[in-house]
Design an enzyme around this catalytic site. Structure first.
Site, PDB file in Angstrom:
ATOM      1  N   ASP A 221       1.088   5.604  -6.759  1.00 30.34           N
ATOM      2  CA  ASP A 221       0.873   6.901  -6.495  1.00 30.34           C
ATOM      3  C   ASP A 221       0.575   7.783  -7.517  1.00 30.34           C
ATOM      4  OD1 ASP A 221       0.394   9.243  -5.081  1.00 30.34           O
ATOM      5  OD2 ASP A 221       2.316   9.313  -3.995  1.00 30.34           O
ATOM      6  N   ASP A 278       6.950   2.353   3.966  1.00 30.37           N
ATOM      7  CA  ASP A 278       7.529   3.116   5.164  1.00 30.37           C
ATOM      8  C   ASP A 278       6.980   4.467   5.122  1.00 30.37           C
ATOM      9  OD1 ASP A 278       8.585   4.193   2.621  1.00 30.37           O
ATOM     10  OD2 ASP A 278      10.237   5.176   3.907  1.00 30.37           O
TER      11      ASP A 278
HETATM   12  O1  PRP Z   1       3.670   5.694  -7.909  1.00 30.99           O
HETATM   13  P1  PRP Z   1       4.906   6.662  -7.354  1.00 30.99           P
HETATM   14  O2  PRP Z   1       4.535   8.087  -7.354  1.00 30.99           O
HETATM   15  O3  PRP Z   1       5.975   6.493  -8.321  1.00 30.99           O
HETATM   16  O4  PRP Z   1       5.086   6.157  -5.812  1.00 30.99           O
HETATM   17  C1  PRP Z   1       5.346   4.727  -5.790  1.00 30.99           C
HETATM   18  C2  PRP Z   1       6.488   4.474  -4.993  1.00 30.99           C
HETATM   19  O5  PRP Z   1       6.894   5.231  -4.250  1.00 30.99           O
HETATM   20  C3  PRP Z   1       7.217   4.464  -2.983  1.00 30.99           C
HETATM   21  O6  PRP Z   1       8.592   4.232  -3.074  1.00 30.99           O
HETATM   22  P2  PRP Z   1       9.709   5.107  -2.518  1.00 30.99           P
HETATM   23  O7  PRP Z   1      10.448   5.942  -3.587  1.00 30.99           O
HETATM   24  O8  PRP Z   1       9.401   5.743  -1.424  1.00 30.99           O
HETATM   25  O9  PRP Z   1      10.873   3.843  -2.109  1.00 30.99           O
HETATM   26  P3  PRP Z   1      10.592   2.476  -1.156  1.00 30.99           P
HETATM   27  O10 PRP Z   1       9.979   1.627  -2.032  1.00 30.99           O
HETATM   28  O11 PRP Z   1      12.089   2.201  -0.840  1.00 30.99           O
HETATM   29  O12 PRP Z   1       9.980   2.933  -0.023  1.00 30.99           O
HETATM   30  C4  PRP Z   1       6.523   3.147  -3.149  1.00 30.99           C
HETATM   31  O13 PRP Z   1       7.064   2.110  -2.614  1.00 30.99           O
HETATM   32  C5  PRP Z   1       6.682   3.021  -4.741  1.00 30.99           C
HETATM   33  O14 PRP Z   1       7.633   2.447  -5.110  1.00 30.99           O
HETATM   34  O1  HPA Z   2       1.731   6.443   1.366  1.00 31.13           O
HETATM   35  C1  HPA Z   2       2.919   6.133   1.116  1.00 31.13           C
HETATM   36  N1  HPA Z   2       3.767   5.377   1.722  1.00 31.13           N
HETATM   37  C2  HPA Z   2       5.018   5.306   1.480  1.00 31.13           C
HETATM   38  N2  HPA Z   2       5.605   5.692   0.440  1.00 31.13           N
HETATM   39  C3  HPA Z   2       4.808   6.340  -0.440  1.00 31.13           C
HETATM   40  N3  HPA Z   2       5.249   6.993  -1.616  1.00 31.13           N
HETATM   41  C4  HPA Z   2       4.044   7.487  -2.087  1.00 31.13           C
HETATM   42  N4  HPA Z   2       3.011   7.250  -1.214  1.00 31.13           N
HETATM   43  C5  HPA Z   2       3.402   6.636  -0.262  1.00 31.13           C
END
Ligand code: PRP
Ligand code: HPA
Length: 298
Positions: A221, A278
């Site tokens: 992201d 998620d």
């Molecule tokens: O490019 P970025 O802006 O860093 O976003 C990407 C990260 O965000 C989400 O993780 P999250 O922190 O929601 O944790 P999760 O993997 O446990 O769902 C996703 O799984 C990536 O790891």
């Molecule tokens: O689309 C999404 N889904 C889950 N986690 C995330 N973190 C950034 N974007 C997303």
């Protein structure tokens, strides 16, 4: 007995009858459907399964000719059906009335460049963007590309939790003699609310100095998580660091801190879920990746 798939059926039919236009197959399936209806109206219950099979055989061929397997499509559709709410019509059939809704009231506040919207209404699980079959094909393609670039022993590092499934599928598709490790990264503050700088919540259990590392993420992201990890492993003396992400959320590209080396799919969706990813800790278990529809954004 051979366990038929859409491919084996289509191969047999093409050998037996030659190539077919989809319209001709649909028309023939409609004729077979009429025969099924006739068997039912005549009380010829013995032939019902065989007439239904004739319809299914044509549907398998149509599915295969368009790059799908019908059984996989049925599995994916049933997974979706089981999540929907249904209104019975009174004749044993029904219509779906709404996607399962998830209350948005507990949404963590989101700050900075992170693209997660703050919702004021209810979010719901939307269309499948990438089904399990497509994901598995793409994972194998990515593995082939990575193998061409990275020879020999590598350390695969998956980012929990989102990349758990992607990491294990990608690792099994790679033929390198790899080591496997996971890291935990959180971008949420201590109070679990504001999204801030990503920090390591759990570390790899092996030294990384001198290693070729493949960092595996479910999605990119802002790129904050990956760039934090790349910096960390570089400081520890990693010899080579590559990044593989399954999804590129293209809307965030202009403000992104890092460009991944390998990307599975691009999507213009704002939020996605499934295959490890998620929505408020929900839906990680779904086999397909869905869009999450956030109806109103503040
Ligand atoms: O490019 P970025 O802006 O860093 O976003 C990407 C990260 O965000 C989400 O993780 P999250 O922190 O929601 O944790 P999760 O993997 O446990 O769902 C996703 O799984 C990536 O790891
Ligand atoms: O689309 C999404 N889904 C889950 N986690 C995330 N973190 C950034 N974007 C997303």
């Amino acid at each position: 007995m051979t366990r038929e798939t859409s491919r084996t059926i289509a191969e047999w039919a093409t050998t037996a009858f030659g190539p077919a236009r989809a319209e001709a197959l649909v028309a023939r399936a409609a004729t077979e459907m009429d025969e099924l209806r006739e068997s039912l109206s005549q009380g010829d219950f013995d032939s019902i399964a065989s007439e239904a099979a004739d319809v299914a055989i044509l549907l398998h061929r149509i599915a295969h000719d368009h790059g799908h397997d019908l059984s996989d499509a049925v599995d994916a559709k049933m997974a979706r059906n089981r999540l929907r709410r249904w209104e019975p019509s009174g004749d044993g059939t029904g219509r779906h009335v709404a996607e399962p809704a998830v209350a948005a009231s507990a949404a963590p506040a989101v700050s900075g460049a992170k693209s997660a919207p703050v919702e004021t209404g209810e979010a719901r699980l939307g269309d499948v963007l990438f089904d399990a079959k497509r994901i598995s094909i793409r994972v194998r393609e990515l593995a082939a590309a990575i193998e061409r670039d990275l020879e020999g022993d590598i350390l695969i590092v998956g980012v929990l939790k989102g990349a758990g499934f992607f990491t294990s599928d990608l690792a099994r598709a790679l033929r390198n003699p790899a080591h496997l490790a996971f890291v935990g990264v959180s971008s949420y503050g201590m109070n679990g609310s504001a999204r801030g700088e990503p920090r390591l919540t759990s570390d790899v259990d092996v030294p990384v100095a001198g290693r070729k590392i493949l960092l595996v993420e479910d999605l990119v992201d802002t790129g904050g998580t990956l760039s934090r990890l790349v910096d960390t492993f570089r400081q520890r003396g990693a010899a080579d660091i590559r990044t593989a992400v399954l999804l590129d959320l293209v809307q965030s590209r202009p403000n992104r801190r890092l460009t991944p080396d390998y990307v599975g799919f691009e999507t213009s969706a704002t939020w996605v879920s499934g295959y490890g990813i998620d929505y408020k800790e929900k839906y990680r278990n779904l086999p397909d990746i869905h869009e999450v529809v956030l109806p109103s954004k503040a």
